[in-house]
Scaffold this active site. Structure first.
Site, PDB file in Angstrom:
ATOM      1  N   GLU A 102      -5.753  16.835 -11.168  1.00  0.00           N
ATOM      2  CA  GLU A 102      -6.231  17.192 -12.501  1.00  0.00           C
ATOM      3  C   GLU A 102      -7.680  17.671 -12.532  1.00  0.00           C
ATOM      4  OE1 GLU A 102      -5.880  14.101 -15.526  1.00  0.00           O
ATOM      5  OE2 GLU A 102      -4.288  15.298 -16.388  1.00  0.00           O
ATOM      6  N   GLU A 145       7.499  18.620 -25.340  1.00  0.00           N
ATOM      7  CA  GLU A 145       6.877  18.996 -24.054  1.00  0.00           C
ATOM      8  C   GLU A 145       7.500  20.290 -23.505  1.00  0.00           C
ATOM      9  OE1 GLU A 145       4.148  17.471 -23.183  1.00  0.00           O
ATOM     10  OE2 GLU A 145       4.382  15.793 -24.578  1.00  0.00           O
ATOM     11  N   HIS A 186      -2.395  18.575 -27.236  1.00  0.00           N
ATOM     12  CA  HIS A 186      -2.617  17.141 -27.048  1.00  0.00           C
ATOM     13  C   HIS A 186      -3.980  16.664 -27.540  1.00  0.00           C
ATOM     14  CE1 HIS A 186       1.066  17.472 -24.865  1.00  0.00           C
ATOM     15  NE2 HIS A 186       1.070  16.194 -24.520  1.00  0.00           N
ATOM     16  N   LYS A 216       1.811  11.215 -11.521  1.00  0.00           N
ATOM     17  CA  LYS A 216       0.864  10.299 -12.168  1.00  0.00           C
ATOM     18  C   LYS A 216       1.621   9.022 -12.496  1.00  0.00           C
ATOM     19  CE  LYS A 216      -1.594  12.886 -15.398  1.00  0.00           C
ATOM     20  NZ  LYS A 216      -2.476  12.831 -16.563  1.00  0.00           N
ATOM     21  N   HIS A 244      -3.421  13.583 -29.712  1.00  0.00           N
ATOM     22  CA  HIS A 244      -3.931  12.224 -29.481  1.00  0.00           C
ATOM     23  C   HIS A 244      -4.712  11.740 -30.695  1.00  0.00           C
ATOM     24  CE1 HIS A 244      -3.574  13.002 -24.916  1.00  0.00           C
ATOM     25  NE2 HIS A 244      -2.542  12.344 -25.364  1.00  0.00           N
ATOM     26  N   LYS A 286       5.824  22.507 -15.028  1.00  0.00           N
ATOM     27  CA  LYS A 286       4.952  21.342 -14.794  1.00  0.00           C
ATOM     28  C   LYS A 286       4.708  21.171 -13.293  1.00  0.00           C
ATOM     29  CE  LYS A 286       3.332  16.880 -15.498  1.00  0.00           C
ATOM     30  NZ  LYS A 286       3.400  15.571 -16.040  1.00  0.00           N
ATOM     31  N   ARG A 302      -4.417  21.908 -14.439  1.00  0.00           N
ATOM     32  CA  ARG A 302      -3.588  20.858 -15.035  1.00  0.00           C
ATOM     33  C   ARG A 302      -4.025  20.594 -16.485  1.00  0.00           C
ATOM     34  NH1 ARG A 302      -1.029  15.955 -11.428  1.00  0.00           N
ATOM     35  NH2 ARG A 302       0.150  14.998 -13.059  1.00  0.00           N
ATOM     36  N   ASN A 308      -2.569  20.045 -21.501  1.00  0.00           N
ATOM     37  CA  ASN A 308      -3.031  19.325 -22.697  1.00  0.00           C
ATOM     38  C   ASN A 308      -2.923  20.167 -23.967  1.00  0.00           C
ATOM     39  OD1 ASN A 308      -3.681  16.879 -21.519  1.00  0.00           O
ATOM     40  ND2 ASN A 308      -5.628  17.686 -20.775  1.00  0.00           N
ATOM     41  N   ARG A 337       0.813  -1.240   0.000  1.00  0.00           N
ATOM     42  CA  ARG A 337       0.000   0.000   0.000  1.00  0.00           C
ATOM     43  C   ARG A 337       0.839   1.280   0.000  1.00  0.00           C
ATOM     44  NH1 ARG A 337      -2.554  -3.245   3.639  1.00  0.00           N
ATOM     45  NH2 ARG A 337      -4.461  -4.182   2.852  1.00  0.00           N
ATOM     46  N   HIS A 363       4.448   9.892 -30.243  1.00  0.00           N
ATOM     47  CA  HIS A 363       3.676  10.811 -29.402  1.00  0.00           C
ATOM     48  C   HIS A 363       4.194  12.247 -29.562  1.00  0.00           C
ATOM     49  CE1 HIS A 363       1.268  12.154 -26.027  1.00  0.00           C
ATOM     50  NE2 HIS A 363       2.355  12.709 -25.504  1.00  0.00           N
TER      51      HIS A 363
HETATM   52  N1  LIG Z   1       3.005  10.021 -15.798  1.00  0.00           N
HETATM   53  C1  LIG Z   1       2.943  11.050 -16.609  1.00  0.00           C
HETATM   54  O1  LIG Z   1       2.547  12.176 -16.198  1.00  0.00           O
HETATM   55  C2  LIG Z   1       3.379  10.893 -18.019  1.00  0.00           C
HETATM   56  C3  LIG Z   1       3.563  12.029 -18.840  1.00  0.00           C
HETATM   57  C4  LIG Z   1       4.023  11.838 -20.128  1.00  0.00           C
HETATM   58  C5  LIG Z   1       4.278  10.558 -20.606  1.00  0.00           C
HETATM   59  N2  LIG Z   1       4.083   9.481 -19.797  1.00  0.00           N
HETATM   60  C6  LIG Z   1       4.355   8.112 -20.274  1.00  0.00           C
HETATM   61  O2  LIG Z   1       5.728   8.047 -20.603  1.00  0.00           O
HETATM   62  C7  LIG Z   1       5.921   7.096 -21.650  1.00  0.00           C
HETATM   63  C8  LIG Z   1       6.809   7.734 -22.703  1.00  0.00           C
HETATM   64  O3  LIG Z   1       8.028   8.107 -22.099  1.00  0.00           O
HETATM   65  P1  LIG Z   1       9.411   8.043 -22.888  1.00  0.00           P
HETATM   66  O4  LIG Z   1       9.297   8.825 -24.143  1.00  0.00           O
HETATM   67  O5  LIG Z   1      10.487   8.362 -21.944  1.00  0.00           O
HETATM   68  O6  LIG Z   1       9.402   6.537 -23.369  1.00  0.00           O
HETATM   69  P2  LIG Z   1      10.212   5.223 -22.986  1.00  0.00           P
HETATM   70  O7  LIG Z   1      10.238   4.978 -21.549  1.00  0.00           O
HETATM   71  O8  LIG Z   1       9.648   4.183 -23.877  1.00  0.00           O
HETATM   72  O9  LIG Z   1      11.690   5.577 -23.490  1.00  0.00           O
HETATM   73  C9  LIG Z   1      11.922   5.804 -24.881  1.00  0.00           C
HETATM   74  C10 LIG Z   1      12.994   4.852 -25.409  1.00  0.00           C
HETATM   75  O10 LIG Z   1      14.267   5.251 -24.919  1.00  0.00           O
HETATM   76  C11 LIG Z   1      14.916   4.141 -24.271  1.00  0.00           C
HETATM   77  N3  LIG Z   1      15.766   4.772 -23.247  1.00  0.00           N
HETATM   78  C12 LIG Z   1      15.378   5.326 -22.079  1.00  0.00           C
HETATM   79  N4  LIG Z   1      16.416   5.943 -21.492  1.00  0.00           N
HETATM   80  C13 LIG Z   1      17.486   5.755 -22.296  1.00  0.00           C
HETATM   81  C14 LIG Z   1      18.834   6.173 -22.250  1.00  0.00           C
HETATM   82  N5  LIG Z   1      19.302   6.965 -21.277  1.00  0.00           N
HETATM   83  N6  LIG Z   1      19.651   5.786 -23.258  1.00  0.00           N
HETATM   84  C15 LIG Z   1      19.183   5.042 -24.288  1.00  0.00           C
HETATM   85  N7  LIG Z   1      17.917   4.636 -24.406  1.00  0.00           N
HETATM   86  C16 LIG Z   1      17.077   4.991 -23.429  1.00  0.00           C
HETATM   87  C17 LIG Z   1      13.776   3.286 -23.800  1.00  0.00           C
HETATM   88  O11 LIG Z   1      14.178   1.953 -23.614  1.00  0.00           O
HETATM   89  C18 LIG Z   1      12.800   3.411 -24.961  1.00  0.00           C
HETATM   90  O12 LIG Z   1      13.173   2.571 -26.000  1.00  0.00           O
HETATM   91  C19 LIG Z   1       4.546   6.706 -22.151  1.00  0.00           C
HETATM   92  O13 LIG Z   1       4.222   5.424 -21.682  1.00  0.00           O
HETATM   93  C20 LIG Z   1       3.623   7.758 -21.555  1.00  0.00           C
HETATM   94  O14 LIG Z   1       2.329   7.245 -21.290  1.00  0.00           O
HETATM   95  C21 LIG Z   1       3.647   9.616 -18.532  1.00  0.00           C
END
Ligand SMILES: NC(=O)c1ccc[n+]([C@@H]2O[C@H](COP(=O)([O-])OP(=O)(O)OC[C@H]3O[C@@H](n4cnc5c(N)ncnc54)[C@H](O)[C@@H]3O)[C@@H](O)[C@H]2O)c1
Length: 359
Positions: A237, A185, A248, A143, A252, A227, A241, A245, A121, A265
């Site tokens: 949200e 972003e 977005h 999030k 999307h 942010k 917040r 978007n 938890r 994305h």
């Molecule tokens: N929680 C939130 O508020 C929030 C906000 C935006 C996005 N997200 C989520 O984040 C995800 C996208 O994040 P992302 O773009 O970081 O994607 P990701 O985690 O898939 O990373 C992108 C790629 O880079 C690789 N990678 C990561 N760090 C590396 C490094 N230092 N060197 C080499 N390769 C590396 C990963 O293995 C992957 O192939 C989505 O699932 C999205 O839903 C969440």
């Protein structure tokens, strides 16, 4: 010197620390000494980063230090993908006082955040984001979540970490396309909340900020500050917040309508911001010159600024009406009030929407 942001939410207060060489030098003692530590690393993050982090962590005398690797793709961001994390925690008898540390991009920070929110938890959490997108977005704001039955992020929790370490050295192994994902972003944050950051980006993007460490630290700091302050005021949200978007609602819809084109994305958000800025121009909120400058920055960041040739409006419109962020069937967009300020607009009709796509 480290840059630091204090994040204050209704549920907790914590620090975001930004610098280079943090995984090698940050003093974890206050959070790690005498505790069981599990580091969960994205399998694409180079091993030497994990080695540096573990060497540093052991100096703080944890009672146990284990690391595992996870595969990061949207399919593995799932209940099944979490299984190996929970298995280690259970088999190694990790207790409530333990600390989970993520070392990866947004997929990893979302998954590890959710594991920390739910194991016993709720246990301690350190987020160490390793992509530019995760450093300015995914790891900031609390999030967390996973995908379920084809829907994105539909199981999750709001769960704040104890610490976020933003080490720009981790970005050195990323390609240009991944840097562009994060830039989308950062540009968004500047457009909705900080005109001088936008002007800084105009100057710096041309000179490739990624190779200038001081500028990169400053830009990440300004961007995460935007942010985190929006999130601090609206943790769950319910209000401001929504401004995050910007671009977005279009993005999307582009992403799902053009999934087969391989639109990422960040690319979809880049294009979405061009359309949302055009909408702001059509509503008389920004000038043609400002619109052109925004488009130029998005283009220089390596993001698309034109609709693909085979763009299909009805697919796009259908995808947009499925967006869960559109309330009560009304088109709800974030528009710019001016460069550096945004507002919610509920008064967009179909013709204006169509017109806004003529970029
Ligand atoms: N929680 C939130 O508020 C929030 C906000 C935006 C996005 N997200 C989520 O984040 C995800 C996208 O994040 P992302 O773009 O970081 O994607 P990701 O985690 O898939 O990373 C992108 C790629 O880079 C690789 N990678 C990561 N760090 C590396 C490094 N230092 N060197 C080499 N390769 C590396 C990963 O293995 C992957 O192939 C989505 O699932 C999205 O839903 C969440």
């Amino acid at each position: 010197m480290n840059k630091s942001i204090q994040v204050k939410t209704a549920s907790s207060n914590y620090e975001l620390v930004i610098n280079q060489a943090l995984i090698k030098n940050y003093n974890f003692k206050w959070l790690v000494e005498g505790k069981q530590i599990l580091v969960i690393k994205d399998s694409n993050v180079p091993k030497e980063f994990l080695g540096d982090l573990k060497t540093n962590l052991s100096r703080s005398n944890p009672s146990k230090l284990i690391s595992i690797e996870i595969k990061t793709n949207e399919r593995n961001k799932s209940l099944e993908g979490l299984q190996p994390i929970f298995e280690v925690l259970n088999e190694e008898k990790f207790n409530r006082d333990c600390v989970l540390i993520s070392l990866g991009g947004g997929i990893t920070t979302d998954m590890v955040g959710f594991a920390a929110a739910t194991y016993l938890r709720g246990v301690n959490l350190i987020q160490i984001p390793s992509t530019l997108l995760a450093q300015v977005d995914a790891a900031v704001g609390g999030k967390t979540g996973i995908n379920f039955q084809g829907a994105k992020n539909n199981i999750g929790a709001f769960y704040q970490p104890n610490l976020v370490l933003i080490d720009i050295d981790l970005l050195s192994s990323l390609g240009e396309a991944e840097i562009a994902e994060g830039m989308a972003e950062i540009i968004k944050h500047s457009l909705i909340a900080n005109k001088s950051l936008f002007e800084e980006l105009e100057k710096k993007i041309v000179n490739k900020i990624a190779s200038d460490k001081e500028s990169l630290i400053q830009i990440i700091y300004e961007s995460s500050l935007i942010k985190s302050s929006i999130v601090s005021n609206d943790e769950k949200e319910l209000g401001d917040r929504a401004l995050l978007n910007f671009g977005h609602t279009y993005g999307h819809a582009f992403e799902s309508a053009m999934a087969l084109e391989g639109f990422s994305h960040g690319q979809a958000v880049g294009l979405g911001m061009v359309c949302a800025s055009h909408l702001s121009l059509l509503k008389g909120k920004i000038s043609k010159n400002e619109f052109d400058r925004i488009k130029q920055v998005i283009k220089l960041a390596g993001l698309p600024t034109k609709l693909p040739k085979n763009f299909n409006y009805s697919d796009f419109r259908e995808a947009m009406s499925r967006d869960k962020k559109i309330l009560s069937n009304k088109l709800r967009f974030i528009v710019l009030n001016s460069v550096g300020r945004a507002e919610i607009s509920n008064e967009i009709d179909e013709n204006l929407l169509k017109e806004s796509l003529k970029i």
